[in-house]
Design a protein around this motif. Structure first.
Motif, mmCIF file in Angstrom:
data_model
loop_
_atom_site.group_PDB
_atom_site.id
_atom_site.type_symbol
_atom_site.label_atom_id
_atom_site.label_comp_id
_atom_site.label_asym_id
_atom_site.label_seq_id
_atom_site.Cartn_x
_atom_site.Cartn_y
_atom_site.Cartn_z
ATOM 1 N N ASP A 148 0.845 -1.182 0.000
ATOM 2 C CA ASP A 148 0.000 0.000 0.000
ATOM 3 C C ASP A 148 0.889 1.244 0.000
ATOM 4 N N ARG B 116 -9.474 -5.304 1.356
ATOM 5 C CA ARG B 116 -8.489 -4.697 0.458
ATOM 6 C C ARG B 116 -7.336 -5.661 0.187
ATOM 7 N N LEU B 117 -7.014 -5.817 -1.061
ATOM 8 C CA LEU B 117 -5.921 -6.704 -1.447
ATOM 9 C C LEU B 117 -4.582 -6.211 -0.896
ATOM 10 N N THR B 118 -4.383 -4.903 -0.833
ATOM 11 C CA THR B 118 -3.132 -4.396 -0.285
ATOM 12 C C THR B 118 -2.984 -4.778 1.185
ATOM 13 N N SER C 217 -11.772 -4.100 -12.680
ATOM 14 C CA SER C 217 -10.689 -4.382 -11.731
ATOM 15 C C SER C 217 -10.779 -3.492 -10.502
ATOM 16 N N ASP C 218 -10.541 -4.111 -9.353
ATOM 17 C CA ASP C 218 -10.540 -3.373 -8.089
ATOM 18 C C ASP C 218 -9.744 -4.188 -7.087
ATOM 19 N N GLN C 219 -9.177 -3.529 -6.079
ATOM 20 C CA GLN C 219 -8.491 -4.285 -5.033
ATOM 21 C C GLN C 219 -9.448 -4.722 -3.930
ATOM 22 N N ARG D 130 -9.550 -9.007 -9.218
ATOM 23 C CA ARG D 130 -9.103 -8.390 -7.960
ATOM 24 C C ARG D 130 -7.596 -8.236 -8.058
ATOM 25 N N ASP D 131 -7.158 -6.998 -8.123
ATOM 26 C CA ASP D 131 -5.758 -6.738 -8.411
ATOM 27 C C ASP D 131 -5.358 -5.410 -7.779
ATOM 28 N N ASP D 132 -4.078 -5.239 -7.563
ATOM 29 C CA ASP D 132 -3.545 -3.996 -7.038
ATOM 30 C C ASP D 132 -3.014 -3.170 -8.202
#
Length: 377
Positions: free
Chosen positions: A16, A77-79, A262-264, A289-291
């Motif tokens: 992040d 959140r992926l981060t 795409s979204d985290q 789902r990606d950063d």
């Protein structure tokens, strides 16, 4: 032996956004662990669940301070997921937890739930509903946050799912809400919600954590006006897709395009997939789902639409937007376009020019600006 304070001093936010005023651990993390100390000290293995852990302080703090094992963890959140993974590896605790989606598998038999309070009431409502529905009858929830982000309405939301809700004394501008005695709930969960937007002829499906819920935010509404002016694309991306309104609208406007939403956020990706199915374009809208498009190859996309955030978690910060612009510049083909809508006072035009390419203002309303940036390689 590693102490909790040693752990906290070594933790990072990466991947992040990192900056001098952004921290991996806050006072709410410490207070949650202190308030839950009695419950954590006696919790059987496998009965501790952590929800919304920002960067791993609650999960790893429970393992080091109380010896908790087989901790189940859900992070939207992926981060946050990746930061926990990185921090756990640094201190040799990768095996103390297992991630999973919000639902029965995560919560079955849970006796103690630690949670960083989300900003949105719908997000809290969906989490509370799931805990009350699937956790053990004697589960106790310790939900903490910074005082400036806690409202009385959060108590009311928790009372929809729990008989007893009380607030602890504050410490270092933080507080914890403690909930227990789950209520008998209706057979069907309250989320996701579905709403029809008549003016767009779209059905929107929204989980609690997704930005704007099932509504159409005014920035997205303004950007939609420019769909007819966007280039024809073989592959298009809705970057930071939320409920997928832009992705679905793109798919309907360009029937030959393959669209990636795409979204985290796990809630956003689930919402966008459901929105695409509800509008008959589930076969052409792929969710990711990606950063910041990390998994997409360089120069692989013709068109990107983006309504970027102007905050990182609870902090007002443009770091996330800058990361998204850089990602767009990397994945766009030569001649590809990034269409962006943003609050006019943020003045993103220069940043877009540096990250992507020549940028021109295509429209301005009382509050928002829409720009087109063209990738030149």
């Amino acid at each position: 032996m590693l102490s909790v304070e040693d752990l906290f001093s070594r933790m990072r936010r990466f991947p992040d956004v990192e900056a001098p005023n952004l921290f991996a651990v806050d006072a709410a993390d410490r207070l949650i662990l202190d308030e839950a100390s009695g419950a954590l000290g006696s919790a059987p293995t496998g009965t501790v669940v952590v929800i919304g852990d920002h960067y791993g302080a609650l999960t790893l703090g429970s393992a080091i301070r109380f010896g908790a094992k087989d901790i189940r963890v859900y992070q939207d959140r992926l981060t946050g997921e990746r930061a926990l993974e990185n921090n756990a590896e640094v201190v040799g605790l990768s095996g103390c937890y297992r991630p999973g989606p919000l639902g029965e598998d995560l919560l079955a038999g849970a006796r103690v739930v630690l949670m960083q309070l989300p900003r949105g009431l719908d997000d809290l409502d969906e989490i509370a509903d799931a805990v009350a529905r699937y956790a053990a009858p004697d589960v106790v929830v310790y939900a903490g946050g910074r005082n400036k982000h806690i409202t009385h309405a959060m108590n009311d939301v928790l009372r929809r799912s729990f008989e007893n809700v009380r607030a602890t004394l504050g410490r270092q501008k933080s507080r914890v809400l403690i909930a227990d005695s789950p209520l008998q709930l209706a057979e069907s969960p309250r989320f996701p919600v579905v709403e029809r937007l008549d003016d767009l002829e779209l059905h929107v499906v929204a989980h609690g954590a997704v930005f704007a819920g099932s509504k159409l935010d005014i920035g997205t509404r303004f950007l939609l006006e420019f769909l007819p002016r966007m280039r024809e694309a073989e592959t298009a991306v809705d970057l930071g897709c939320g409920t997928g309104i832009l992705a679905v609208s793109l798919a309907k406007a360009q029937p030959s395009a393959s669209v990636i939403a795409s979204d985290q956020s796990a809630a956003a990706v689930a919402s966008a997939a459901a929105t695409a199915r509800a509008n008959g374009v589930g076969d052409r809208v792929r969710t990711l789902r990606d950063d910041a498009l990390d998994s997409l190859p360089d120069a692989s996309v013709d068109l990107i639409v983006c309504n970027p955030p102007f905050h990182v978690g609870a902090a007002v910060h443009t770091g996330s937007a800058s990361k998204m612009f850089a990602a767009a510049g990397r994945v766009l083909r030569s001649g590809g376009e990034l269409w962006t809508v943003f609050n006019s006072h943020l003045g993103y035009k220069g940043a877009l020019g540096r990250a992507v390419g020549p940028t021109e203002e295509m429209g301005r309303s009382a509050k928002f600006t829409v720009t087109r940036s063209t990738r030149v390689r």
